[in-house]
Design a protein around this motif. Structure first.
Motif, PDB file in Angstrom:
ATOM      1  N   ALA A 269      35.947  23.250  21.669  1.00  0.00           N
ATOM      2  CA  ALA A 269      37.371  23.932  21.990  1.00  0.00           C
ATOM      3  C   ALA A 269      37.171  25.367  21.920  1.00  0.00           C
ATOM      4  O   ALA A 269      37.646  26.373  22.493  1.00  0.00           O
ATOM      5  N   ALA A 270      36.405  25.744  20.598  1.00  0.00           N
ATOM      6  CA  ALA A 270      36.623  27.168  20.245  1.00  0.00           C
ATOM      7  C   ALA A 270      35.751  28.022  21.404  1.00  0.00           C
ATOM      8  O   ALA A 270      35.949  29.213  21.738  1.00  0.00           O
ATOM      9  N   LEU A 271      34.532  27.431  21.782  1.00  0.00           N
ATOM     10  CA  LEU A 271      33.610  27.970  22.690  1.00  0.00           C
ATOM     11  C   LEU A 271      34.346  28.000  23.992  1.00  0.00           C
ATOM     12  O   LEU A 271      34.088  29.315  24.545  1.00  0.00           O
ATOM     13  N   LEU A 272      35.367  26.953  24.627  1.00  0.00           N
ATOM     14  CA  LEU A 272      36.017  27.324  25.682  1.00  0.00           C
ATOM     15  C   LEU A 272      36.981  28.550  25.800  1.00  0.00           C
ATOM     16  O   LEU A 272      37.031  29.153  26.812  1.00  0.00           O
ATOM     17  N   GLU A 273      37.558  28.661  24.426  1.00  0.00           N
ATOM     18  CA  GLU A 273      38.494  29.717  24.255  1.00  0.00           C
ATOM     19  C   GLU A 273      37.634  31.013  24.442  1.00  0.00           C
ATOM     20  O   GLU A 273      38.152  32.159  25.087  1.00  0.00           O
ATOM     21  N   GLY A 274      36.474  31.184  23.860  1.00  0.00           N
ATOM     22  CA  GLY A 274      35.624  32.541  24.029  1.00  0.00           C
ATOM     23  C   GLY A 274      35.344  32.881  25.259  1.00  0.00           C
ATOM     24  O   GLY A 274      35.185  33.758  25.611  1.00  0.00           O
ATOM     25  N   MET A 275      34.817  31.634  26.143  1.00  0.00           N
ATOM     26  CA  MET A 275      34.386  31.704  27.402  1.00  0.00           C
ATOM     27  C   MET A 275      35.562  32.485  28.297  1.00  0.00           C
ATOM     28  O   MET A 275      35.354  33.009  29.358  1.00  0.00           O
ATOM     29  N   LYS A 276      36.929  32.230  28.030  1.00  0.00           N
ATOM     30  CA  LYS A 276      37.926  32.444  28.734  1.00  0.00           C
ATOM     31  C   LYS A 276      38.053  33.960  28.582  1.00  0.00           C
ATOM     32  O   LYS A 276      38.622  34.529  29.524  1.00  0.00           O
ATOM     33  N   GLN A 277      37.649  34.745  27.452  1.00  0.00           N
ATOM     34  CA  GLN A 277      37.717  36.066  27.586  1.00  0.00           C
ATOM     35  C   GLN A 277      36.533  36.858  28.377  1.00  0.00           C
ATOM     36  O   GLN A 277      36.633  37.805  28.750  1.00  0.00           O
ATOM     37  N   LEU A 278      35.473  36.103  28.959  1.00  0.00           N
ATOM     38  CA  LEU A 278      34.796  36.672  29.907  1.00  0.00           C
ATOM     39  C   LEU A 278      34.721  36.185  31.328  1.00  0.00           C
ATOM     40  O   LEU A 278      34.139  36.526  32.207  1.00  0.00           O
ATOM     41  N   THR A 279      35.989  35.764  31.636  1.00  0.00           N
ATOM     42  CA  THR A 279      36.142  35.197  32.922  1.00  0.00           C
ATOM     43  C   THR A 279      37.575  35.706  33.573  1.00  0.00           C
ATOM     44  O   THR A 279      38.356  35.931  32.535  1.00  0.00           O
ATOM     45  N   PRO A 280      37.966  36.210  34.767  1.00  0.00           N
ATOM     46  CA  PRO A 280      39.003  36.669  35.100  1.00  0.00           C
ATOM     47  C   PRO A 280      40.168  35.640  34.849  1.00  0.00           C
ATOM     48  O   PRO A 280      39.954  34.460  34.743  1.00  0.00           O
ATOM     49  N   ASP A 281      41.348  36.337  34.647  1.00  0.00           N
ATOM     50  CA  ASP A 281      42.605  35.655  34.232  1.00  0.00           C
ATOM     51  C   ASP A 281      42.963  34.349  35.245  1.00  0.00           C
ATOM     52  O   ASP A 281      43.200  33.279  34.946  1.00  0.00           O
ATOM     53  N   LEU A 282      42.604  34.748  36.532  1.00  0.00           N
ATOM     54  CA  LEU A 282      42.844  33.671  37.739  1.00  0.00           C
ATOM     55  C   LEU A 282      41.919  32.467  37.355  1.00  0.00           C
ATOM     56  O   LEU A 282      42.091  31.512  37.804  1.00  0.00           O
ATOM     57  N   ASP A 284      40.847  30.982  34.511  1.00  0.00           N
ATOM     58  CA  ASP A 284      41.073  30.525  32.931  1.00  0.00           C
ATOM     59  C   ASP A 284      40.304  29.208  33.017  1.00  0.00           C
ATOM     60  O   ASP A 284      40.101  28.602  31.956  1.00  0.00           O
ATOM     61  N   GLY A 285      40.582  28.469  34.102  1.00  0.00           N
ATOM     62  CA  GLY A 285      40.059  27.005  33.881  1.00  0.00           C
ATOM     63  C   GLY A 285      38.812  26.902  34.346  1.00  0.00           C
ATOM     64  O   GLY A 285      38.270  25.489  34.192  1.00  0.00           O
ATOM     65  N   LEU A 286      38.197  28.009  34.513  1.00  0.00           N
ATOM     66  CA  LEU A 286      36.593  27.480  35.042  1.00  0.00           C
ATOM     67  C   LEU A 286      35.846  27.138  33.792  1.00  0.00           C
ATOM     68  O   LEU A 286      34.824  26.380  34.101  1.00  0.00           O
ATOM     69  N   PRO A 287      35.775  27.672  32.632  1.00  0.00           N
ATOM     70  CA  PRO A 287      34.989  27.199  31.519  1.00  0.00           C
ATOM     71  C   PRO A 287      35.100  25.694  31.462  1.00  0.00           C
ATOM     72  O   PRO A 287      34.035  25.016  31.349  1.00  0.00           O
ATOM     73  N   ALA A 288      36.344  24.902  31.535  1.00  0.00           N
ATOM     74  CA  ALA A 288      36.185  23.582  31.347  1.00  0.00           C
ATOM     75  C   ALA A 288      35.765  22.914  32.616  1.00  0.00           C
ATOM     76  O   ALA A 288      34.882  21.930  32.561  1.00  0.00           O
ATOM     77  N   SER A 289      36.031  23.515  33.658  1.00  0.00           N
ATOM     78  CA  SER A 289      35.591  22.794  35.068  1.00  0.00           C
ATOM     79  C   SER A 289      33.868  22.884  35.108  1.00  0.00           C
ATOM     80  O   SER A 289      33.406  21.787  35.435  1.00  0.00           O
ATOM     81  N   VAL A 311      36.789  17.895  26.291  1.00  0.00           N
ATOM     82  CA  VAL A 311      36.847  18.973  27.224  1.00  0.00           C
ATOM     83  C   VAL A 311      38.238  18.735  28.242  1.00  0.00           C
ATOM     84  O   VAL A 311      38.238  17.600  28.736  1.00  0.00           O
ATOM     85  N   PRO A 312      39.287  19.669  28.239  1.00  0.00           N
ATOM     86  CA  PRO A 312      40.257  19.546  29.183  1.00  0.00           C
ATOM     87  C   PRO A 312      39.916  19.120  30.619  1.00  0.00           C
ATOM     88  O   PRO A 312      38.845  19.731  30.887  1.00  0.00           O
ATOM     89  N   ARG A 313      40.709  18.469  31.276  1.00  0.00           N
ATOM     90  CA  ARG A 313      40.429  18.105  32.508  1.00  0.00           C
ATOM     91  C   ARG A 313      40.417  19.044  33.571  1.00  0.00           C
ATOM     92  O   ARG A 313      40.900  20.159  33.230  1.00  0.00           O
ATOM     93  N   PRO A 314      39.434  19.295  34.444  1.00  0.00           N
ATOM     94  CA  PRO A 314      39.103  20.370  35.115  1.00  0.00           C
ATOM     95  C   PRO A 314      40.588  20.757  36.160  1.00  0.00           C
ATOM     96  O   PRO A 314      41.437  19.682  36.533  1.00  0.00           O
ATOM     97  N   ASP A 315      41.041  21.840  36.447  1.00  0.00           N
ATOM     98  CA  ASP A 315      41.972  22.220  37.269  1.00  0.00           C
ATOM     99  C   ASP A 315      41.328  22.561  38.495  1.00  0.00           C
ATOM    100  O   ASP A 315      40.192  22.107  39.003  1.00  0.00           O
ATOM    101  N   TRP A 316      42.011  23.511  39.489  1.00  0.00           N
ATOM    102  CA  TRP A 316      41.513  23.690  40.686  1.00  0.00           C
ATOM    103  C   TRP A 316      40.129  24.324  40.686  1.00  0.00           C
ATOM    104  O   TRP A 316      39.488  24.331  41.571  1.00  0.00           O
TER     105      TRP A 316
END
Length: 407
Positions: A269-282, A284-289, A311-316
């Motif tokens: 969970a912490a890793l996914l939050e960290g990876m969100k910092q490295l991806t565009p806001d649009l 945000d669901g990419l790390p989990a996907s 891991v949260p379910r993938p979004d679009w």
């Protein structure tokens, strides 16, 4: 050691083994009462790109000489062939490390306990990504595995930090370590599993993304990381001789160690939050996907590891990795300038690399470093390069404040 000798009995024994050479260095620092020297050493290891020998105890310098003794025996042509893969596919490798290698490591119930105890990923989620990625850059850049190369230096530092963590865990009276249940902290089996996440698991990830490598390229990638394994103190009997042996070792460790743990869930969970910092806001669901894309795969023998790690379910954004895979089914991989799947993959993976160059690492740590020729090859944006270079120049003169706290 032939894979036929990689038995459960042998691997159980490897869980009782640590790293006598590095452990002796840290033990001596502590038993001599040189707490300030320990703090200074750890500060030097964490904050600097090199290890200034003049400021280190003589036995630490001796350790550095001994641990790089195997480097001259490396075949430079095979090593360079592995590093050339990083020249070509470095951003994609970085993405695989963040979305596959690290969560795969957190799936090992016993091994993840050490990482959870250190707690630093949970406090600064992106830092573990940085430390992992920086080691890969240092090792896989041309010249990195020469005797005084950045990759050798980084690996030596990581080995000493392992020993320091091991010492502190063993001597933590408030929270005793259960060696009978977990084995030694950062033991030989866990080291082997970690090495496979940098080597064989990366090859798995590239295959999943339809980056087609020749057998020679795959063997060259593994060869470079086996060299790292020697420097970092891995028992020679746990070093695979080829990719097939690496596959067998990886699958055996998975069979033995992959299991649910609340610590693995928390780290992921912490890793996914960290990876969100490295991806565009649009995105945000990419790390989990992406984690689902890699860890839902059937090489886990029917176990959905992403679900196990909650891991949260993938979004679009789940359409992105699957689009890459299905488009790649239609034609051959021909590079990132001519083919839509390759361009999409490079677009996303380069965002992650550029995010690493921009995000602050915290404290007095040198910013994330990628050599200029790789930034050229990967077409890193000029503005991002300039900002990273400025920050590196600002942090180059390290202070000697003895009261500075080491995270």
């Amino acid at each position: 050691m032939p894979p036929s000798l990689w038995t459960h009995e042998f691997m159980n024994e490897m869980r009782t083994k640590a790293d006598p050479l590095a452990d002796a260095v840290i033990e001596r620092l502590f038993t001599e009462g040189k707490v300030d020297a320990v703090n200074h050493l750890m500060r030097t290891l964490v904050e600097n790109d090199d290890l200034p020998s003049a400021r280190l105890p003589p036995y630490v310098v001796e350790y550095l000489e001994r641990t790089k003794a195997s480097v001259p025996r490396l075949d430079p042509e095979r090593l360079r062939a592995g590093q050339e893969l990083f020249d070509l596919f470095g951003p994609e490798v970085m993405m695989i490390l963040g979305f596959y290698s690290l969560p795969a490591a957190y799936a090992a119930r016993k091994g993840v306990q050490v990482l959870y105890r250190t707690g630093f990923l949970q406090k600064r989620p992106v830092r573990r990504v940085f430390e992992t990625a920086q080691m890969v850059v240092d090792v896989m850049t041309e010249g990195g595995m020469e005797p005084d190369g950045r990759g050798v230096c980084t690996t030596q530092k990581v080995r000493l930090m392992h020993a320091a963590i091991r010492y502190m865990i063993r001597h933590d009276a408030a929270n005793p370590w259960d060696a009978e249940e977990l084995g030694q902290p950062i033991n030989q089996e866990d080291l082997a599993g970690t090495l496979m996440t940098f080597s064989y698991v990366v090859l798995e990830g590239m295959k999943a993304l339809h980056i087609e490598l020749t057998p020679e390229q795959q063997e060259a990638w593994l060869y470079a990381w086996v060299g790292v394994g020697r420097i970092i103190g891995l028992d020679e009997r746990l070093l695979p001789a080829n990719v097939e042996e690496a596959r067998q070792l990886t699958f055996l460790i998975r069979q033995r160690q992959v299991e649910f743990s609340p610590e693995g869930v928390a780290m992921t969970a912490a890793l996914l939050e960290g990876m969100k910092q490295l991806t565009p806001d649009l995105l945000d669901g990419l790390p989990a996907s992406m984690v689902h894309f890699f860890l839902d795969q059937d090489q886990w023998q029917g176990l959905n590891v992403a679900d196990m790690l909650q891991v949260p379910r993938p979004d679009w954004t789940t359409i992105i990795p699957h689009a890459i895979r299905h488009i790649a089914d239609l034609t051959d991989w021909v590079g990132d300038n001519t083919f839509v799947a390759a361009r999409l993959l490079r677009y996303i993976s380069k965002d992650i690399v550029e995010g690493m160059l921009l995000v602050e690492r915290g404290g007095q740590r040198t910013p994330f470093y990628i050599p200029e020729h790789l930034q050229d090859s990967w077409k890193v944006k000029p503005g991002i390069r300039a900002r990273n270079a400025k920050r590196r120049a600002e942090t180059a003169p390290m202070g000697n404040d003895s009261n500075q706290k080491v995270a």
